[in-house]
Design an enzyme around this catalytic site. Structure first.
Site: not given
Length: 270
Positions: A156, A160, A166
């Site tokens: 990511h 983040k 998640g």
């Protein structure tokens, strides 16, 4: 009947995409938009901020002042903020779509409890493709899981704040449940130094944070002589935004209960 949606974190990357997705979806309108106290965006027109034109919806920091302007709240913020918004929605009996990640067990329990009073779609990822991947992982785990090494790699953007993502954790949970394992026991989230040989029943995680990566996930089912990889790459946050608005329209028909994108997309039929 038109669904009036409110968006919290309206000025963020995801919030702006959500405003755009709402503006492009038939039967849904933006009723309210919220930002944190002290934000420089307070008072701005939400539509102009998201480059969809003037909508006449000013960004505010007070949910109570706008409670008559929306039917459902979409929240992609942070756990502490989401739980405060959840309490408000329970008190006002307004359904929620929650895309926030990083909740601890207590936070998840509060969401579960709130679902006794209101309808909630709570998902780690609202992409249609990712939720299809969840089902593919279950099938792969059923066939190969007890005979191979399973590793989950995710990447990511640099901003983040939680790791693993998640979505990666949800992937691990789908695999673990299929194999009758507890992810808290069998998940391996760090490897450093002399770790010893890999245990066959481990589910490993690796995290990359770099640049502006929207979201990439790859799951390996690796045996001696062959490896199956199931992967998903998101190139735009709009895929998550459209999924969240789709979930909102679906949830509008529900009085209460806790749901995820498997329910919204009816993937249990696969």
């Amino acid at each position: 009947m038109t669904l009036r949606v409110a968006i919290v974190g309206a000025g963020g990357r995801m919030g702006r995409q959500l405003i755009q997705a709402v503006s492009e979806t038939e039967g849904v309108v933006l009723g309210a938009a919220f930002e944190r106290q002290g934000s420089s965006l307070l008072g701005a027109d939400a539509g102009e901020l998201a480059n969809v034109g003037h909508l006449g919806v000013q960004i505010t920091d007070d949910l109570a002042s706008q409670q008559d302007q929306f039917d459902l709240l979409i929240d992609f913020t942070r756990p502490e903020g989401t739980l405060a918004h959840l309490a408000f929605c329970v008190a006002q009996h307004k359904n929620m779509v929650i895309g926030t990640t990083g909740f601890d067990d207590d936070g998840k329990a509060k969401i579960q409890q709130a679902a006794d009073s209101i309808g909630i779609v709570f998902a780690s990822n609202f992409s249609v493709g990712v939720n299809l991947v969840f089902k593919l992982l279950e099938k792969a785990a059923k066939v190969m899981g007890d005979y191979c090494d399973i590793e989950i790699i995710e990447a990511h953007h640099r901003h983040k704040v939680d790791a693993p993502s998640g979505t990666a954790l949800s992937m691990g949970e789908h695999i673990a449940k299929t194999l009758g394992r507890d992810l808290k026991t069998h998940g391996v989230f760090t490897r450093d130094g002399i770790t010893g040989e890999r245990k066959r029943d481990e589910i490993g995680f690796a995290t990359i944070r770099a640049s502006d990566v929207v979201g990439e996930h790859s799951v390996w089912f690796a045996d001696i002589g062959e490896r199956v990889e199931i992967a998903h790459k998101a190139t735009s946050r709009m895929t998550f935004a459209k999924g969240a608005v789709r979930a909102a329209k679906w949830l509008a028909q529900k009085e209460k209960g806790l749901f995820d994108m498997t329910d919204v997309l009816d993937l249990n039929q696969l």
